[in-house]
Write an enzyme that holds these catalytic residues in place. Structure first.
Site, PDB file in Angstrom:
ATOM      1  N   TYR A 233       0.819  -1.211   0.000  1.00  0.00           N
ATOM      2  CA  TYR A 233       0.000   0.000   0.000  1.00  0.00           C
ATOM      3  C   TYR A 233       0.859   1.270   0.000  1.00  0.00           C
ATOM      4  O   TYR A 233       0.409   2.331   0.462  1.00  0.00           O
ATOM      5  CB  TYR A 233      -0.954  -0.008   1.188  1.00  0.00           C
ATOM      6  CG  TYR A 233      -2.229  -0.809   0.940  1.00  0.00           C
ATOM      7  CD1 TYR A 233      -3.076  -0.500  -0.130  1.00  0.00           C
ATOM      8  CD2 TYR A 233      -2.603  -1.855   1.775  1.00  0.00           C
ATOM      9  CE1 TYR A 233      -4.244  -1.215  -0.357  1.00  0.00           C
ATOM     10  CE2 TYR A 233      -3.782  -2.579   1.547  1.00  0.00           C
ATOM     11  CZ  TYR A 233      -4.594  -2.251   0.481  1.00  0.00           C
ATOM     12  OH  TYR A 233      -5.756  -2.949   0.258  1.00  0.00           O
TER      13      TYR A 233
ATOM     14  N   PHE B  77      -5.051   7.528   6.818  1.00  0.00           N
ATOM     15  CA  PHE B  77      -5.466   6.203   7.296  1.00  0.00           C
ATOM     16  C   PHE B  77      -4.400   5.131   7.073  1.00  0.00           C
ATOM     17  O   PHE B  77      -4.647   3.954   7.307  1.00  0.00           O
ATOM     18  CB  PHE B  77      -6.781   5.779   6.616  1.00  0.00           C
ATOM     19  CG  PHE B  77      -6.728   5.764   5.101  1.00  0.00           C
ATOM     20  CD1 PHE B  77      -6.186   4.698   4.414  1.00  0.00           C
ATOM     21  CD2 PHE B  77      -7.237   6.827   4.375  1.00  0.00           C
ATOM     22  CE1 PHE B  77      -6.135   4.683   3.035  1.00  0.00           C
ATOM     23  CE2 PHE B  77      -7.196   6.831   2.993  1.00  0.00           C
ATOM     24  CZ  PHE B  77      -6.632   5.749   2.316  1.00  0.00           C
TER      25      PHE B  77
ATOM     26  N   ARG C  50     -13.346  -5.023 -10.143  1.00  0.00           N
ATOM     27  CA  ARG C  50     -13.732  -3.805  -9.411  1.00  0.00           C
ATOM     28  C   ARG C  50     -15.260  -3.730  -9.297  1.00  0.00           C
ATOM     29  O   ARG C  50     -15.807  -3.322  -8.276  1.00  0.00           O
ATOM     30  CB  ARG C  50     -13.196  -2.541 -10.098  1.00  0.00           C
ATOM     31  CG  ARG C  50     -11.693  -2.491 -10.302  1.00  0.00           C
ATOM     32  CD  ARG C  50     -10.881  -2.078  -9.118  1.00  0.00           C
ATOM     33  NE  ARG C  50     -11.194  -0.778  -8.591  1.00  0.00           N
ATOM     34  CZ  ARG C  50     -10.525  -0.233  -7.570  1.00  0.00           C
ATOM     35  NH1 ARG C  50      -9.526  -0.899  -6.986  1.00  0.00           N
ATOM     36  NH2 ARG C  50     -10.843   0.940  -7.115  1.00  0.00           N
TER      37      ARG C  50
ATOM     38  N   THR D 278     -15.520   1.298  -2.672  1.00  0.00           N
ATOM     39  CA  THR D 278     -14.622   1.187  -1.508  1.00  0.00           C
ATOM     40  C   THR D 278     -15.405   1.252  -0.196  1.00  0.00           C
ATOM     41  O   THR D 278     -15.160   0.469   0.723  1.00  0.00           O
ATOM     42  CB  THR D 278     -13.584   2.341  -1.538  1.00  0.00           C
ATOM     43  OG1 THR D 278     -12.968   2.383  -2.824  1.00  0.00           O
ATOM     44  CG2 THR D 278     -12.539   2.168  -0.457  1.00  0.00           C
TER      45      THR D 278
ATOM     46  N   ARG E 156     -18.503  -6.122  -1.346  1.00  0.00           N
ATOM     47  CA  ARG E 156     -18.468  -5.168  -0.235  1.00  0.00           C
ATOM     48  C   ARG E 156     -19.866  -4.901   0.330  1.00  0.00           C
ATOM     49  O   ARG E 156     -20.031  -4.734   1.542  1.00  0.00           O
ATOM     50  CB  ARG E 156     -17.751  -3.901  -0.671  1.00  0.00           C
ATOM     51  CG  ARG E 156     -16.226  -4.137  -0.738  1.00  0.00           C
ATOM     52  CD  ARG E 156     -15.510  -3.104  -1.522  1.00  0.00           C
ATOM     53  NE  ARG E 156     -14.054  -3.172  -1.349  1.00  0.00           N
ATOM     54  CZ  ARG E 156     -13.196  -2.495  -2.094  1.00  0.00           C
ATOM     55  NH1 ARG E 156     -13.632  -1.702  -3.055  1.00  0.00           N
ATOM     56  NH2 ARG E 156     -11.895  -2.611  -1.887  1.00  0.00           N
TER      57      ARG E 156
ATOM     58  N   HIS F  50      -9.614  -6.620  -1.804  1.00  0.00           N
ATOM     59  CA  HIS F  50      -8.809  -5.689  -2.620  1.00  0.00           C
ATOM     60  C   HIS F  50      -8.808  -6.182  -4.056  1.00  0.00           C
ATOM     61  O   HIS F  50      -8.733  -7.380  -4.293  1.00  0.00           O
ATOM     62  CB  HIS F  50      -7.352  -5.642  -2.136  1.00  0.00           C
ATOM     63  CG  HIS F  50      -6.416  -5.107  -3.197  1.00  0.00           C
ATOM     64  ND1 HIS F  50      -6.256  -3.762  -3.416  1.00  0.00           N
ATOM     65  CD2 HIS F  50      -5.669  -5.737  -4.140  1.00  0.00           C
ATOM     66  CE1 HIS F  50      -5.422  -3.592  -4.443  1.00  0.00           C
ATOM     67  NE2 HIS F  50      -5.052  -4.773  -4.893  1.00  0.00           N
TER      68      HIS F  50
ATOM     69  N   GLU G 282       1.491  -6.238  -8.584  1.00  0.00           N
ATOM     70  CA  GLU G 282       0.966  -6.842  -7.353  1.00  0.00           C
ATOM     71  C   GLU G 282       1.045  -8.372  -7.410  1.00  0.00           C
ATOM     72  O   GLU G 282       1.392  -9.022  -6.413  1.00  0.00           O
ATOM     73  CB  GLU G 282      -0.472  -6.365  -7.131  1.00  0.00           C
ATOM     74  CG  GLU G 282      -0.531  -4.874  -6.806  1.00  0.00           C
ATOM     75  CD  GLU G 282      -1.947  -4.294  -6.778  1.00  0.00           C
ATOM     76  OE1 GLU G 282      -2.932  -5.047  -6.954  1.00  0.00           O
ATOM     77  OE2 GLU G 282      -2.068  -3.067  -6.572  1.00  0.00           O
TER      78      GLU G 282
HETATM   79  P1  ATP Z   1      -8.276  -1.557  -2.582  1.00  0.00           P
HETATM   80  O1  ATP Z   1      -7.037  -0.832  -3.077  1.00  0.00           O
HETATM   81  O2  ATP Z   1      -8.072  -2.176  -1.211  1.00  0.00           O
HETATM   82  O3  ATP Z   1      -8.827  -2.487  -3.592  1.00  0.00           O
HETATM   83  P2  ATP Z   1      -9.878   0.696  -3.309  1.00  0.00           P
HETATM   84  O4  ATP Z   1      -9.026   0.742  -4.529  1.00  0.00           O
HETATM   85  O5  ATP Z   1     -11.357   0.583  -3.479  1.00  0.00           O
HETATM   86  O6  ATP Z   1      -9.436  -0.474  -2.354  1.00  0.00           O
HETATM   87  P3  ATP Z   1      -8.210   2.778  -2.214  1.00  0.00           P
HETATM   88  O7  ATP Z   1      -8.523   4.212  -2.382  1.00  0.00           O
HETATM   89  O8  ATP Z   1      -7.125   2.185  -3.052  1.00  0.00           O
HETATM   90  O9  ATP Z   1      -9.582   1.958  -2.402  1.00  0.00           O
HETATM   91  O10 ATP Z   1      -7.901   2.545  -0.684  1.00  0.00           O
HETATM   92  C1  ATP Z   1      -7.184   1.373  -0.272  1.00  0.00           C
HETATM   93  C2  ATP Z   1      -7.785   0.842   1.000  1.00  0.00           C
HETATM   94  O11 ATP Z   1      -7.541   1.767   2.041  1.00  0.00           O
HETATM   95  C3  ATP Z   1      -9.310   0.670   0.971  1.00  0.00           C
HETATM   96  O12 ATP Z   1      -9.743  -0.526   0.422  1.00  0.00           O
HETATM   97  C4  ATP Z   1      -9.626   0.735   2.449  1.00  0.00           C
HETATM   98  O13 ATP Z   1      -9.366  -0.528   3.074  1.00  0.00           O
HETATM   99  C5  ATP Z   1      -8.627   1.756   2.962  1.00  0.00           C
HETATM  100  N1  ATP Z   1      -9.231   3.081   2.998  1.00  0.00           N
HETATM  101  C6  ATP Z   1      -9.506   3.892   1.956  1.00  0.00           C
HETATM  102  N2  ATP Z   1     -10.080   5.051   2.343  1.00  0.00           N
HETATM  103  C7  ATP Z   1     -10.162   4.965   3.705  1.00  0.00           C
HETATM  104  C8  ATP Z   1     -10.645   5.832   4.727  1.00  0.00           C
HETATM  105  N3  ATP Z   1     -11.157   7.017   4.432  1.00  0.00           N
HETATM  106  N4  ATP Z   1     -10.563   5.401   6.006  1.00  0.00           N
HETATM  107  C9  ATP Z   1     -10.034   4.193   6.324  1.00  0.00           C
HETATM  108  N5  ATP Z   1      -9.550   3.331   5.401  1.00  0.00           N
HETATM  109  C10 ATP Z   1      -9.612   3.697   4.112  1.00  0.00           C
HETATM  110 MG    MG Z   2      -6.908   0.689  -4.522  1.00  0.00          MG
END
Ligand code: ATP
Ligand code: MG
Length: 140
Positions: A51, A59, A87, A93, A104, A117, A128
């Site tokens: 990440y 966060f 997706r 998310t 989700r 994810h 990845e």
């Molecule tokens: P992922 O990358 O896990 O598939 P995503 O692409 O939908 O999820 P991202 O914006 O990449 O979302 O965020 C990665 C991860 O970080 C999210 O899946 C979530 O677990 C966490 N996350 C994102 N936004 C927040 C937030 N506002 N507060 C807490 N955790 C968050």
């Molecule tokens: Mg993501």
């Protein structure tokens, strides 16, 4: 349409809920094939690297703590347009905004503990996948 691959993680909230099989069914019903799969406990170093693009987000610490809090299932999924397809199967998310029938919406507790994810581009999918699988472990 081209067959491609994406990288998936079934996150700790979902393994804690014994939901691996239920989530795999949603994945397969959505038209993707699970061509590699392994249950692991992510180390802090692995989670921080995975990440890294979120390192500056408020966060980030919480995210790394959560991803290392229990077992996860890392997967390679294959199918037509695998990245956008998965997706869509995962949903938004924030589970409160996710469509009916998505992983989700069905299983996630919160925006942080959101069960799955999926990669956001073909390029990131390849990066990845290579972080967790060697080509010999992927049987398409
Ligand atoms: P992922 O990358 O896990 O598939 P995503 O692409 O939908 O999820 P991202 O914006 O990449 O979302 O965020 C990665 C991860 O970080 C999210 O899946 C979530 O677990 C966490 N996350 C994102 N936004 C927040 C937030 N506002 N507060 C807490 N955790 C968050
Ligand atoms: Mg993501």
């Amino acid at each position: 349409m081209a067959v491609s691959r994406t990288f998936s993680i079934i996150k700790p909230d979902a393994t804690a809920g014994n939901l691996t099989g239920a989530i795999n069914k949603v994945i397969e019903d959505g038209g993707l094939r699970i061509i590699a799969q392994r249950r692991i406990r992510m180390t802090q170093v692995q989670a921080e690297r995975f990440y890294a693009m979120h390192a500056e987000r408020p966060f980030f610490g919480e995210l790394v703590e959560f991803m290392t809090s229990g077992p996860v299932v890392v997967q390679v999924l294959q199918g037509e347009n695998a990245v956008p397809r998965y997706r869509k199967i995962m949903g938004a998310t924030n589970p409160a905004e996710a469509d009916e029938g998505t992983i989700r919406k069905l299983f996630a507790k919160s925006i942080g503990e959101n069960s799955a994810h999926g990669s956001d581009s073909d390029e990131n999918a390849a990066i990845e996948i290579a972080q967790f699988f060697s080509e010999g472990d992927i049987v398409g």
